[in-house]
Scaffold this motif. Structure first.
Motif, PDB file in Angstrom:
ATOM      1  N   ASP A 146       0.833  -1.210   0.000  1.00 37.89           N
ATOM      2  CA  ASP A 146       0.000   0.000   0.000  1.00 37.89           C
ATOM      3  C   ASP A 146       0.868   1.261   0.000  1.00 37.89           C
ATOM      4  O   ASP A 146       0.573   2.230  -0.716  1.00 37.89           O
ATOM      5  N   ALA A 147       1.935   1.261   0.798  1.00 43.60           N
ATOM      6  CA  ALA A 147       2.828   2.421   0.870  1.00 43.60           C
ATOM      7  C   ALA A 147       3.525   2.645  -0.470  1.00 43.60           C
ATOM      8  O   ALA A 147       3.658   3.795  -0.919  1.00 43.60           O
ATOM      9  N   ASP A 148       3.967   1.555  -1.116  1.00 40.69           N
ATOM     10  CA  ASP A 148       4.601   1.677  -2.435  1.00 40.69           C
ATOM     11  C   ASP A 148       3.623   2.256  -3.456  1.00 40.69           C
ATOM     12  O   ASP A 148       3.978   3.120  -4.248  1.00 40.69           O
ATOM     13  N   ARG A 149       2.389   1.787  -3.413  1.00 39.63           N
ATOM     14  CA  ARG A 149       1.375   2.292  -4.345  1.00 39.63           C
ATOM     15  C   ARG A 149       1.117   3.777  -4.085  1.00 39.63           C
ATOM     16  O   ARG A 149       1.057   4.579  -5.009  1.00 39.63           O
ATOM     17  N   ASP A 150       1.006   4.174  -2.799  1.00 44.31           N
ATOM     18  CA  ASP A 150       0.799   5.587  -2.454  1.00 44.31           C
ATOM     19  C   ASP A 150       1.977   6.440  -2.907  1.00 44.31           C
ATOM     20  O   ASP A 150       1.792   7.542  -3.442  1.00 44.31           O
ATOM     21  N   ALA A 151       3.206   5.937  -2.721  1.00 48.61           N
ATOM     22  CA  ALA A 151       4.398   6.679  -3.137  1.00 48.61           C
ATOM     23  C   ALA A 151       4.415   6.845  -4.653  1.00 48.61           C
ATOM     24  O   ALA A 151       4.731   7.934  -5.165  1.00 48.61           O
ATOM     25  N   ASN A 152       4.075   5.803  -5.358  1.00 52.43           N
ATOM     26  CA  ASN A 152       4.024   5.891  -6.827  1.00 52.43           C
ATOM     27  C   ASN A 152       2.959   6.887  -7.279  1.00 52.43           C
ATOM     28  O   ASN A 152       3.179   7.655  -8.222  1.00 52.43           O
ATOM     29  N   ASP A 153       1.815   6.887  -6.616  1.00 57.86           N
ATOM     30  CA  ASP A 153       0.752   7.845  -6.945  1.00 57.86           C
ATOM     31  C   ASP A 153       1.235   9.272  -6.720  1.00 57.86           C
ATOM     32  O   ASP A 153       0.986  10.166  -7.547  1.00 57.86           O
ATOM     33  N   LEU A 154       1.927   9.501  -5.594  1.00 58.46           N
ATOM     34  CA  LEU A 154       2.451  10.843  -5.302  1.00 58.46           C
ATOM     35  C   LEU A 154       3.478  11.276  -6.343  1.00 58.46           C
ATOM     36  O   LEU A 154       3.476  12.422  -6.801  1.00 58.46           O
ATOM     37  N   ARG A 155       4.382  10.354  -6.720  1.00 59.35           N
ATOM     38  CA  ARG A 155       5.381  10.673  -7.743  1.00 59.35           C
ATOM     39  C   ARG A 155       4.701  11.022  -9.064  1.00 59.35           C
ATOM     40  O   ARG A 155       5.106  11.959  -9.762  1.00 59.35           O
ATOM     41  N   SER A 156       3.686  10.271  -9.396  1.00 57.59           N
ATOM     42  CA  SER A 156       2.961  10.513 -10.635  1.00 57.59           C
ATOM     43  C   SER A 156       2.277  11.884 -10.595  1.00 57.59           C
ATOM     44  O   SER A 156       2.308  12.624 -11.581  1.00 57.59           O
ATOM     45  N   GLU A 157       1.670  12.203  -9.441  1.00 53.80           N
ATOM     46  CA  GLU A 157       1.020  13.514  -9.298  1.00 53.80           C
ATOM     47  C   GLU A 157       2.045  14.639  -9.381  1.00 53.80           C
ATOM     48  O   GLU A 157       1.800  15.668 -10.032  1.00 53.80           O
TER      49      GLU A 157
END
Length: 167
Positions: A146-157
């Protein structure tokens, strides 16, 4: 043997007579009974099992007060299945794990060694209460995912915001 009596008291069966417990009754008697008092952590328990040549047996588990030497009859768990399930929960071992770990001294060590890796792991997890560790590992893996997915979402944003600010 004493270990058979302990196994019977705890689980209602023995390694020697797993299914035919009536074979434990002396030929000259109509009843066999065993009582065992044991402690897990700070709680003492008394389990009593009786089997008859004919008719139903009696199975009961009581919280036991070591100070008075009395079982709490009012808080009894009764019935073969219910007592076995409660003992299994209290000990954190089912009959097979008990047999493979506690009764290894009765020439069962070879059985443990010849068990599959999965069976040995299950026995050892039960003996050392490692099932909790496995559950914690799985929860940690889920949180990491979940943390990896959230980090990837933030990087994408952030990347999208950068591109928009350049335009």
């Amino acid at each position: 043997s004493i270990l058979d009596a302990i196994a019977f008291a705890l689980f209602g069966r023995t390694p020697s007579f797993e299914r035919d417990t009536r074979a434990l009754i002396n030929q000259r008697r109509t009843l066999a009974q065993v009582s065992l008092t044991f402690r897990v952590d700070a709680q003492a328990w008394q389990v009593v099992r009786a089997i008859r040549q004919t008719g139903q047996g009696n199975h009961a588990l009581y919280p036991f007060d070591e100070a008075t030497g009395e079982a709490n009859q009012g808080a009894a768990v009764t019935g073969q299945r219910a007592v076995t399930e409660r003992v299994t929960h209290i000990l954190g071992l089912d009959f097979d794990a008990f047999r493979r770990s506690v009764l290894l001294a009765q020439n069962r060590f070879a059985e443990f060694l010849n068990a599959t890796a999965t069976e040995r792991d299950r026995v050892l997890q039960g003996v050392f209460n490692l099932d909790r560790v496995g559950a914690m590992q799985e929860a940690a893996r889920d949180r990491l995912r979940d943390a990896d997915r959230d980090a990837n979402d933030l990087r994408s944003e952030e990347h999208t915001s950068e591109l928009q600010s350049r335009e």
